[in-house]
Write an enzyme that holds these catalytic residues in place. Sequence first.
Site, PDB file in Angstrom:
ATOM      1  N   GLY A 354     -60.330  72.654 -86.768  1.00 42.54           N
ATOM      2  CA  GLY A 354     -59.044  72.808 -86.405  1.00 42.54           C
ATOM      3  C   GLY A 354     -58.580  74.112 -86.599  1.00 42.54           C
ATOM      4  O   GLY A 354     -57.577  74.679 -85.980  1.00 42.54           O
ATOM      5  N   GLU A 390     -54.299  76.982 -93.751  1.00 38.11           N
ATOM      6  CA  GLU A 390     -55.211  77.909 -93.347  1.00 38.11           C
ATOM      7  C   GLU A 390     -54.429  79.156 -94.179  1.00 38.11           C
ATOM      8  O   GLU A 390     -55.273  79.881 -94.547  1.00 38.11           O
ATOM      9  CB  GLU A 390     -55.546  78.190 -91.886  1.00 38.11           C
ATOM     10  CG  GLU A 390     -56.144  77.134 -90.899  1.00 38.11           C
ATOM     11  CD  GLU A 390     -57.507  76.624 -91.737  1.00 38.11           C
ATOM     12  OE1 GLU A 390     -58.056  77.436 -92.511  1.00 38.11           O
ATOM     13  OE2 GLU A 390     -57.706  75.448 -91.438  1.00 38.11           O
TER      14      GLU A 390
END
Length: 709
Positions: A354, A390
């Site tokens: 992802g 992230e």
Amino acid sequence: MALKPDVSALGANESPASSADSTLAEAEAEAEADFGSTAGNGGAGSGPTAQERKCGTKSNKGPVAGDACDNDLDMLPTSLTPLHYDIRLHPDLLSGQLCGSVAIDAVATSSFRTITLHAKTIDIQLATVYVDGVVLASIEAHNVHYNEEMETAQLCLPSEVLLPSTCSQLNIQLIISFAGRISDSMYGLYRSKTRNRHGQPAHMLVTQFQAKCARMAFPCWDEPAIKAEFTLTLTVPSEFTALSNMPVTHSVDHGKLKTVYFRRSPRMSTYLLAIVAGELDYIEAVSYSGPKTDSGDARQPVPCRIYTPPADIDKVQFSLDTAVRVLEMLANMFNYEYPLPKLDLVAVPELEAGGMENWGLVLFRTVRLFITKQTSLWIRQKAVYVISHELSHQWFGNLVTMAWWDDLWLNEGFATWIGIYITDKLYPEWKRWDHFVIEDRQAALSADSLRSSHPIQVTIKGSADIDQVFDSITYYKGCSLIRMLSAHLGIDIFMAGVRAYLYKHAYSTATTKDLWQSLETASAIDVGRMMHSWTAHVGYPVLTVDDSLDDCQLQLRQNRYLNSGKPTQEEDQTVWWIPLGLVTSDTPAAHEILHQRTGTIEIPQNARWFKLNHRNAGLYRVCYSRTALKRLSLAIRTKELCTVDIVGILNDMVALVTSGYLRTSTMLDMVSSFAAAAESYVVWQILGYFLESLLLTWADHSDQLHLQV
């Protein structure tokens, strides 16, 4: 036929200094000025041994006390340590061929006869070895020996290089020219399908180097603890936008091609190096997340961009706004500036995960960045979470990196926790922790209740084992443990420990025990002892509560929980340190810990109800008596419990009925009380699952029984 790069590999007799482009040298000097303080963190010093790399210790000190350091890991020899890679690549997207060169500055701390690097799908054509600036040997292709299982290439020298008794190290440079292939598998250096500016099918160049695929793009020491600085030069079609971790210094046009030069990076692991090239557009904003200004009350700006295929640039404004806010929140939470001069986010049509946290060049699946007015709320929530996850890695994972892959849970568990934490802070109305309790945490509990589960820290002996630990145990059990610990210590103390950890190990590597030590200093609690049972052992406990002996005292017993029933004596050896999180109708949550097989805890004499595991912060299940459940049912009906606590009770009861700890009738007695929390979708979702399972179980029985269910 592969195109030759405009900048060829250095020849066998060419001096390393003579190959330096003057402009590139200026850019490197500028980068060294910016990151000069980082070069000393293992820069010109002696390299770490395999044991020290595994344990996260530098070469000037021994292993951290208590670290279990294996000497039989499939790690590279430690006689040489790279300091800097000068990588020059020319990929041909049409033919799928790659040609390039890499000049590696390294230090030797012991004598050696061979040089072993990682290389996969790479053909080394010529390798020239310099010792203190003097050519030692030129090794041609037929003298390079490959080990496909270990994914290594060994360069054999004509004689042993001896370390003089008068010095502790030698300066070594390897200049390697090589050929390779562009992958179509979404690993290494690969082609992703996209569309060009005219809407026609095209390709873009992308890298996915985590966990062990940098070796598919260039020969290197491809282990997380072997950090080095990187300078990249990339030759691509002239219409392409070329991106990497660092900003572009300049580019040179060659008709249909151009060569792009990037600034030198700080020290980082090979798996964080990144390349993207293709026809891309971008939008830009500024995040005030850089170093603090002279006044100390503000931060300097950091440019943030999102790149997409040209037709999709109008879909990423929400994601850019989110990235700017998240980066600022992280810099303030960590009290540490964003470490790089820019941040780029790229929407990649074909990406294995992802998102991928490459330092300064973060990649996302398009669905995680493309947010429009028509996008569902769930996709919008997921986008905010993945961006937060992230970007948190830019500090926790990139600035400080796990020493070896058996501490992957530390990177991913923390990033999962902070991704949810930030999402909840930005959008509290989304109740993101409620969703975590029913979905992600439950996934970890389900996986870890199997006999086939594994500890969160597992021994990773080599490349073949690495991919197996990217699972729900690593991510969701890891997140649950971080959530449990932060709740027990308190968020302020917990973050103080995290900040100390980042400052102490910046631009280096660390282990789980290093984080525990920083948290111990911040909290004055023996965090290492408390958490060892959770990270080193498989499974988790069920806490059985007996309130029949005394109205003011609870008898507690912990055992390992298995979804298939009670464990055998051999399977039930672990005794966990369990934060009890006891809350009653009259008292707030207490912070007692059960660290023995059995124990007792006091409750107020007039308490109408009590509940363990407040806000479901602990990673364990609770098995209450019928009397305690009746009291809790009243608390649910009168709305004295929050949704997270109600979901925790319900999830535990469903699991305990399934595994035989509770009778089905006990659960059915509680259904009407759970239904009183009708405004909560997650409660109805779990109830629906449970009742559907009952109907399926009794599918062959009478209609009257179906009606009762």
